[in-house]
Design an enzyme around this catalytic site. Structure first.
Site, PDB file in Angstrom:
ATOM      1  N   HIS A   1       0.872  -1.179   0.000  1.00 32.92           N
ATOM      2  CA  HIS A   1       0.000   0.000   0.000  1.00 32.92           C
ATOM      3  C   HIS A   1       0.912   1.233   0.000  1.00 32.92           C
ATOM      4  CE1 HIS A   1      -3.063   2.898   1.153  1.00 32.92           C
ATOM      5  NE2 HIS A   1      -4.003   1.953   1.140  1.00 32.92           N
TER       6      HIS A   1
ATOM      7  N   THR B   1      -9.502  18.127 -53.064  1.00 34.30           N
ATOM      8  CA  THR B   1     -10.517  17.346 -52.353  1.00 34.30           C
ATOM      9  C   THR B   1     -10.424  15.917 -52.865  1.00 34.30           C
ATOM     10  OG1 THR B   1     -12.238  17.915 -53.989  1.00 34.30           O
ATOM     11  CG2 THR B   1     -12.051  19.330 -52.048  1.00 34.30           C
ATOM     12  N   HIS B   2     -10.461  14.951 -51.960  1.00 31.00           N
ATOM     13  CA  HIS B   2     -10.234  13.542 -52.290  1.00 31.00           C
ATOM     14  C   HIS B   2      -8.835  13.330 -52.867  1.00 31.00           C
ATOM     15  CE1 HIS B   2     -14.589  12.791 -51.810  1.00 31.00           C
ATOM     16  NE2 HIS B   2     -14.734  13.944 -52.458  1.00 31.00           N
TER      17      HIS B   2
ATOM     18  N   SER C   1      19.227   4.214 -44.586  1.00 29.61           N
ATOM     19  CA  SER C   1      20.474   3.458 -44.494  1.00 29.61           C
ATOM     20  C   SER C   1      20.868   2.878 -45.845  1.00 29.61           C
ATOM     21  CB  SER C   1      20.323   2.332 -43.471  1.00 29.61           C
ATOM     22  OG  SER C   1      19.338   1.407 -43.894  1.00 29.61           O
TER      23      SER C   1
ATOM     24  N   LYS D   1      17.430   9.995 -49.961  1.00 31.05           N
ATOM     25  CA  LYS D   1      16.146  10.128 -49.266  1.00 31.05           C
ATOM     26  C   LYS D   1      16.120  11.293 -48.278  1.00 31.05           C
ATOM     27  CE  LYS D   1      13.230   7.104 -49.098  1.00 31.05           C
ATOM     28  NZ  LYS D   1      11.878   7.127 -49.691  1.00 31.05           N
TER      29      LYS D   1
ATOM     30  N   GLU E   1       5.752  11.915 -39.438  1.00 30.43           N
ATOM     31  CA  GLU E   1       5.313  10.532 -39.270  1.00 30.43           C
ATOM     32  C   GLU E   1       5.352  10.135 -37.787  1.00 30.43           C
ATOM     33  OE1 GLU E   1       6.655   8.665 -43.594  1.00 30.43           O
ATOM     34  OE2 GLU E   1       8.085   8.647 -41.925  1.00 30.43           O
TER      35      GLU E   1
END
Length: 435
Positions: free
Chosen positions: A68, A140-141, A263, A268, A275
């Site tokens: 406790h 849109t979409h 890597s 990139k 993300e």
């Protein structure tokens, strides 16, 4: 929350040291309130204030036996205070300490989150004004729709964060409530006056009614508010991830010197920060579900909520603090490419003027169905043949019966589109308090 995502100032609120320090502050405030009411000798309070302390490792060792944590804490403090410790925790129940302390922690963490939201609002305002007239294709979409500006996109986020600020202020106010009302909230061994005195010493409002615990709708509101703020950051991050795609590349998160994107592939430059924020929003949102499930407890209380809150409150407040600060920094350093926006604007063959053309035809007396058929026929040919819509329209004899060549050229004029958009942007910015 793991150290990787833990800003120190907010993480420090949730350490064992900080928790026990608040427990001690509360217990001393309760003794002081009872002394002021005539229940505790003044010399006892002086001794308690002078000697009361604790050691985290000793508490944790005692807890191995007591099973406790509050009793372990009180046992440890009593060892330093001596006989006068009999006045500590008198009339209180464990939840008086735990719940009121948690309220203090949520209040203090909430104050940090409020400042971080205000900082993000400020950055959004600055960058919205910077790109106020930077024309970008609205989608849109995921498909080209009609022109907008990058500034309007940021202004939209600015207004959403202002709403989030109001939500957070309200939620923090609702959790900044304590209770010192005993085992089932009936003040059987204390009094409402003692509760009010203790809460005010701690900077909290006393709950108007409680059971053995503060009701968890308060905590659920705080957790769901954090989830909404996290969802907004996720929304902004997803948009910027799309804008960074190679095929779009209208905006890009800052890529520092020496940074590596892959890597395997040296070329990139990935939207890793946005993300990461997208993923962290899932954690905060999941924790909100757990907080909602904590609302329904047995009778005057059970303990099923306790283990959950030991995880979700530190994790959600810390994660959201990290998200707000990281997104603010990323937005401030965001690379924006207006020339690329203009290039993309011209990749849909002027098809985004289709509604302008439609309305011009109905203005000449055609039914909407007739006008729609004429415009869509040319629009579909424009898509399939990769031909400018204006060039097709200028050769459509059925359409030329209603609109002259000069009228059509005027409708497709980029300068006219730009000027009309600029005027409307001014109105929207002014309406939302920016210029």
């Amino acid at each position: 929350m793991i150290p990787r995502y833990s800003p120190k100032d907010i993480a420090d609120i949730w350490t064992d040291e900080a928790k026990f320090q608040r427990w001690l502050q509360l217990e001393i405030a309760a003794v002081e309130a009872r002394m002021e009411a005539g229940y505790v000798p003044e010399e006892a309070l002086s001794t308690i204030k002078e000697r009361a302390t604790f050691k985290v490792d000793e508490i944790l060792e005692i807890e191995k036996e007591t099973k406790h944590d509050v009793i372990a804490f009180l046992t440890n403090v009593a060892g330093y205070v001596g006989p006068q410790s009999r006045y500590i925790h008198e009339g209180l129940t464990s939840s008086d300490v735990v719940d009121t302390c948690l309220a203090m922690q949520m209040r203090d963490a909430g104050a940090i989150l409020i400042k971080d939201i205000e900082q993000l609002i400020s950055i959004l305002a600055k960058r919205a004004v910077e790109f106020k007239y930077t024309i970008e294709m609205g989608r849109t979409h995921g498909i080209h729709a009609e022109p907008t500006t990058f500034g309007l996109k940021l202004l939209l986020w600015h207004e959403e964060m202002k709403r989030n600020l109001e939500r957070m202020q309200h939620a923090v106010k609702n959790v900044s409530v304590g209770k010192i009302s005993g085992a089932v909230g009936t003040y059987q061994h204390l009094s409402p006056d003692i509760e009010a005195a203790v809460c005010h010493k701690l900077g909290l409002e006393p709950s108007s009614i409680s059971t053995q615990i503060l009701q968890r709708d308060r905590h659920a509101e705080f957790a769901t508010t954090m989830a909404i703020v996290a969802a907004s950051i996720e929304k902004f991050s997803v948009e910027l991830r799309h804008l960074q795609r190679t095929e779009v590349r209208e905006a890009e998160e800052f890529f520092s010197k020496g940074q590596k994107g892959s890597s395997a592939m040296p070329h990139k430059r990935n939207p890793i920060t946005f993300e990461r924020l997208t993923g962290m929003a899932r954690v905060v949102r999941s924790n909100a579900i757990a907080a909602l499930e904590n609302v329904a407890l047995w009778h005057e209380r059970d303990i099923s909520h306790s283990s959950v809150e030991r995880i979700i409150m530190p994790d959600s407040t810390t994660a959201l603090c990290y998200m707000l600060r990281t997104f603010s920094e990323s937005l401030e350093t965001l690379l924006v490419y207006p020339e690329r926006m203009k290039e993309n604007f011209n990749t849909s063959y002027g098809l985004t003027t289709s509604q302008t053309l439609l309305l011009a035809l109905t203005g000449k007396g055609l039914t909407r169905e007739e006008a729609y058929r004429l415009v869509q026929r040319n629009a579909m040919e424009s898509w399939s043949t990769k031909t400018q819509l204006r060039d097709l329209v200028l050769k459509d004899e059925d359409l030329l019966r209603h609109l002259g060549a000069e009228e059509i050229k005027e409708l497709f004029s980029f300068e006219n589109i730009q000027n009309k958009l600029k005027n409307n942007v001014d109105i929207i910015f002014t309406r939302n308090g920016l210029s």
